[in-house]
Design a protein around this motif. Structure first.
Motif, PDB file in Angstrom:
ATOM      1  N   VAL A  72      69.719  76.195 -80.328  1.00  0.00           N
ATOM      2  CA  VAL A  72      68.420  76.761 -80.682  1.00  0.00           C
ATOM      3  C   VAL A  72      67.525  76.777 -79.446  1.00  0.00           C
ATOM      4  CG1 VAL A  72      68.525  76.034 -83.087  1.00  0.00           C
ATOM      5  CG2 VAL A  72      67.566  74.482 -81.388  1.00  0.00           C
ATOM      6  N   ASP A  73      66.600  77.720 -79.421  1.00  0.00           N
ATOM      7  CA  ASP A  73      65.669  77.815 -78.301  1.00  0.00           C
ATOM      8  C   ASP A  73      64.914  76.497 -78.125  1.00  0.00           C
ATOM      9  OD1 ASP A  73      66.440  80.419 -77.934  1.00  0.00           O
ATOM     10  OD2 ASP A  73      64.709  81.285 -78.957  1.00  0.00           O
ATOM     11  N   GLY A  74      64.827  76.046 -76.892  1.00  0.00           N
ATOM     12  CA  GLY A  74      64.089  74.838 -76.590  1.00  0.00           C
ATOM     13  C   GLY A  74      64.892  73.556 -76.697  1.00  0.00           C
ATOM     14  N   ALA A  75      66.164  73.654 -77.120  1.00  0.00           N
ATOM     15  CA  ALA A  75      66.973  72.438 -77.261  1.00  0.00           C
ATOM     16  C   ALA A  75      67.272  71.794 -75.910  1.00  0.00           C
ATOM     17  CB  ALA A  75      68.275  72.762 -77.989  1.00  0.00           C
ATOM     18  N   ARG A  76      67.319  72.595 -74.847  1.00  0.00           N
ATOM     19  CA  ARG A  76      67.597  72.088 -73.512  1.00  0.00           C
ATOM     20  C   ARG A  76      66.567  72.641 -72.530  1.00  0.00           C
ATOM     21  NH1 ARG A  76      70.294  69.695 -76.427  1.00  0.00           N
ATOM     22  NH2 ARG A  76      72.491  69.067 -76.289  1.00  0.00           N
ATOM     23  N   PRO A  77      65.376  72.044 -72.451  1.00  0.00           N
ATOM     24  CA  PRO A  77      64.377  72.509 -71.482  1.00  0.00           C
ATOM     25  C   PRO A  77      64.925  72.423 -70.058  1.00  0.00           C
ATOM     26  CG  PRO A  77      63.438  70.922 -73.027  1.00  0.00           C
ATOM     27  CD  PRO A  77      64.919  70.881 -73.223  1.00  0.00           C
ATOM     28  N   ILE A  78      64.585  73.403 -69.250  1.00  0.00           N
ATOM     29  CA  ILE A  78      65.048  73.441 -67.854  1.00  0.00           C
ATOM     30  C   ILE A  78      63.981  72.827 -66.960  1.00  0.00           C
ATOM     31  CG2 ILE A  78      65.899  74.897 -65.990  1.00  0.00           C
ATOM     32  CD1 ILE A  78      67.632  74.881 -68.552  1.00  0.00           C
ATOM     33  N   THR A  79      64.390  71.862 -66.144  1.00  0.00           N
ATOM     34  CA  THR A  79      63.442  71.198 -65.258  1.00  0.00           C
ATOM     35  C   THR A  79      62.714  72.215 -64.392  1.00  0.00           C
ATOM     36  OG1 THR A  79      63.188  69.417 -63.630  1.00  0.00           O
ATOM     37  CG2 THR A  79      65.158  70.793 -63.426  1.00  0.00           C
ATOM     38  N   GLU A  80      61.418  72.006 -64.207  1.00  0.00           N
ATOM     39  CA  GLU A  80      60.603  72.965 -63.463  1.00  0.00           C
ATOM     40  C   GLU A  80      60.459  72.540 -62.002  1.00  0.00           C
ATOM     41  OE1 GLU A  80      56.932  73.330 -65.545  1.00  0.00           O
ATOM     42  OE2 GLU A  80      57.833  74.290 -67.299  1.00  0.00           O
ATOM     43  N   GLY A  81      59.998  73.487 -61.181  1.00  0.00           N
ATOM     44  CA  GLY A  81      59.801  73.225 -59.760  1.00  0.00           C
ATOM     45  C   GLY A  81      60.863  73.911 -58.919  1.00  0.00           C
ATOM     46  N   THR A  82      60.435  74.510 -57.822  1.00  0.00           N
ATOM     47  CA  THR A  82      61.364  75.288 -56.991  1.00  0.00           C
ATOM     48  C   THR A  82      62.389  74.424 -56.271  1.00  0.00           C
ATOM     49  OG1 THR A  82      59.776  75.225 -55.149  1.00  0.00           O
ATOM     50  CG2 THR A  82      59.691  77.144 -56.625  1.00  0.00           C
ATOM     51  N   THR A  83      62.100  73.142 -56.087  1.00  0.00           N
ATOM     52  CA  THR A  83      63.040  72.280 -55.384  1.00  0.00           C
ATOM     53  C   THR A  83      63.858  71.386 -56.323  1.00  0.00           C
ATOM     54  OG1 THR A  83      61.408  70.509 -55.059  1.00  0.00           O
ATOM     55  CG2 THR A  83      61.542  72.218 -53.357  1.00  0.00           C
ATOM     56  N   ALA A  84      63.558  71.418 -57.611  1.00  0.00           N
ATOM     57  CA  ALA A  84      64.252  70.552 -58.570  1.00  0.00           C
ATOM     58  C   ALA A  84      65.574  71.177 -58.991  1.00  0.00           C
ATOM     59  CB  ALA A  84      63.381  70.301 -59.788  1.00  0.00           C
ATOM     60  N   LEU A  85      66.636  70.399 -58.975  1.00  0.00           N
ATOM     61  CA  LEU A  85      67.948  70.829 -59.435  1.00  0.00           C
ATOM     62  C   LEU A  85      68.113  70.463 -60.905  1.00  0.00           C
ATOM     63  CD1 LEU A  85      70.132  69.537 -56.451  1.00  0.00           C
ATOM     64  CD2 LEU A  85      69.320  71.877 -56.819  1.00  0.00           C
ATOM     65  N   ALA A  86      68.645  71.397 -61.677  1.00  0.00           N
ATOM     66  CA  ALA A  86      68.891  71.155 -63.098  1.00  0.00           C
ATOM     67  C   ALA A  86      70.333  70.709 -63.311  1.00  0.00           C
ATOM     68  CB  ALA A  86      68.626  72.427 -63.905  1.00  0.00           C
ATOM     69  N   CYS A  87      70.537  69.814 -64.238  1.00  0.00           N
ATOM     70  CA  CYS A  87      71.891  69.398 -64.588  1.00  0.00           C
ATOM     71  C   CYS A  87      72.639  70.611 -65.153  1.00  0.00           C
ATOM     72  CB  CYS A  87      71.848  68.268 -65.613  1.00  0.00           C
ATOM     73  SG  CYS A  87      73.466  67.627 -66.060  1.00  0.00           S
ATOM     74  N   PRO A  88      73.880  70.854 -64.729  1.00  0.00           N
ATOM     75  CA  PRO A  88      74.584  72.069 -65.156  1.00  0.00           C
ATOM     76  C   PRO A  88      75.179  72.006 -66.553  1.00  0.00           C
ATOM     77  CG  PRO A  88      75.986  70.793 -63.707  1.00  0.00           C
ATOM     78  CD  PRO A  88      74.643  70.106 -63.722  1.00  0.00           C
ATOM     79  N   ALA A  89      75.339  70.795 -67.122  1.00  0.00           N
ATOM     80  CA  ALA A  89      76.037  70.695 -68.407  1.00  0.00           C
ATOM     81  C   ALA A  89      75.694  69.391 -69.113  1.00  0.00           C
ATOM     82  CB  ALA A  89      77.552  70.778 -68.182  1.00  0.00           C
ATOM     83  N   ASP A  90      75.935  69.372 -70.412  1.00  0.00           N
ATOM     84  CA  ASP A  90      75.892  68.121 -71.160  1.00  0.00           C
ATOM     85  C   ASP A  90      77.103  67.273 -70.782  1.00  0.00           C
ATOM     86  OD1 ASP A  90      73.719  69.148 -72.503  1.00  0.00           O
ATOM     87  OD2 ASP A  90      74.546  68.864 -74.501  1.00  0.00           O
ATOM     88  N   GLY A  91      76.970  65.961 -70.914  1.00  0.00           N
ATOM     89  CA  GLY A  91      78.110  65.087 -70.673  1.00  0.00           C
ATOM     90  C   GLY A  91      77.672  63.781 -70.047  1.00  0.00           C
TER      91      GLY A  91
END
Length: 287
Positions: A72-91
Motif C-alpha cells: 500500500v502507498d506509504g508502507a515504505r517511506p523513502i529517506t529524504e535528502g540528496t546525500t542519503a542512501l535508501a535501503c534497497p530491500a526488506d530483510g
C-alpha cells in the motif's frame, strides 16, 4: 540439521531441476494448489498481509504474484535528502564494510573475489576496488521487490550463470565463495556517488530474477552475457523506484567505489532493515 550436513546435501541436490519444479508450482493458477500453498506460506512465515495492496492471498493469480506483491502507498517511506542512501530491500544485513584487496567478506572464515562476483571483467571490478559493499538478505516473509538506493543511470547488465545454493546464514557460513558461485545479475549504474553495482543473487528454488527494464532475465547457453545501455535512450531510475524483483527470495549486494559512501554506524551483521529507510550517506568531498 547439522550445518555441515545441510551444506553437503546442497552440493548433491539437482539445484536447477529443483528450482524449475518450484517455478512451475509458483506459476500454477489452479486454486486448489496455489491457495493452499500460499495460505500455508503466510501462516508458516508470518507474512503481514495488511501491508499489501491486495490483502486477500487467494485473490492473487498464482504464488509468484503473491510473492512479488505490491505494498500500500506509504508502507515504505523513502529517506529524504540528496546525500542519503535508501535501503534497497526488506530483510536483514548479512555483512557490510570495506572491500579489502579485492575480497568481500561473506561470513566468519569465508570471503570471495570481487572480480569473480561481477563476472570476471577487470575494468568493472576496478571501479569498486577499495570501496564499500553491503549484503542484504531477503527472508521468505519479506517484501521482495528491490528498489534504488540513490538516483542512477543504467550503464550495463551482466547475467552470470551459476549454481543455486541457499543463501541463508547457515549456508553462507559453510559454502566457500557462495555469492560468487550462485547465478546472479550485476547491474551497473552511474550515480551521484559514482559507479554503483546492484548484484541480484539467485538461490535454491528461486524461480527467476527480473529487472524493470529487461523483464525476466533468463540463462543464455550457460555463459556470461553483458548488455550495454547507451546514451540515446538512457534508463534513469530515481531513488526509491523499483529496479527488480525476486520470484522466491534471495540476496542483494551493493557495491560503491572507494571513499564514496559511508554506511550508518548503527548497521551491522544481522541488523533488520526495511526498504527505503536511511542506510548510509554519500561521502562529501573535502572543501
Amino acid at each position: 540439521m547439522n550445518p555441515k550436513l545441510f551444506a553437503t546435501l546442497q552440493y548433491l541436490t539437482p539445484q536447477h531441476t529443483l528450482s524449475r519444479a518450484a517455478g512451475w508450482l509458483a506459476e500454477t493458477r489452479a486454486p486448489w494448489i496455489k491457495d493452499r500453498f500460499t495460505g500455508w506460506f503466510v501462516n508458516k512465515y508470518g507474512v503481514d498481509m495488511s501491508e499489501a495492496q491486495e490483502s486477500d492471498y487467494t485473490a492473487y493469480a498464482n504464488f509468484n504474484d503473491f510473492f512479488t506483491r505490491a505494498l500500500v502507498d506509504g508502507a515504505r517511506p523513502i529517506t529524504e535528502g540528496t546525500t542519503a542512501l535508501a535501503c534497497p530491500a526488506d530483510g536483514h544485513v548479512s555483512q557490510l564494510g570495506e572491500i579489502h584487496n579485492g575480497r568481500i567478506f561473506q561470513a566468519k572464515g569465508q570471503d570471495y573475489s570481487l572480480l569473480e562476483l561481477v563476472g570476471g571483467d577487470p575494468q568493472l571490478a576496478a571501479q569498486f576496488t577499495g570501496g564499500e559493499f553491503a549484503t542484504v538478505y531477503l527472508s521468505p516473509k519479506d517484501y521482495h521487490r528491490v528498489h534504488m538506493p540513490v538516483d542512477g543511470v543504467l550503464r550495463s547488465m551482466v547475467h552470470v550463470p551459476g549454481q543455486l545454493f541457499s543463501v541463508n546464514q547457515v549456508t553462507t557460513e559453510q559454502v566457500p565463495r557462495l555469492f560468487a558461485r550462485n547465478e546472479r545479475v550485476v547491474c551497473l549504474f552511474d550515480t551521484p556517488a559514482g559507479p554503483m553495482a546492484m548484484v541480484l543473487v539467485g538461490a535454491m528454488i528461486v524461480a527467476s530474477i527480473e529487472t524493470v527494464w529487461a523483464g525476466l532475465v533468463t540463462p543464455h547457453k550457460r555463459r556470461i552475457r553483458t548488455t550495454h545501455y547507451g546514451d540515446s535512450k538512457p534508463i534513469t531510475l530515481k531513488k526509491g523506484e523499483e529496479m527488480g524483483r525476486f520470484k522466491l527470495g534471495s540476496t542483494v549486494i551493493l557495491l560503491f567505489g572507494a571513499d564514496r559512501v559511508k554506511w550508518l554506524e548503527s548497521l551491522a551483521a544481522e541488523s533488520p532493515v526495511r526498504m527505503g529507510e536511511h542506510f548510509g550517506d554519500i561521502a562529501q568531498a573535502d572543501a
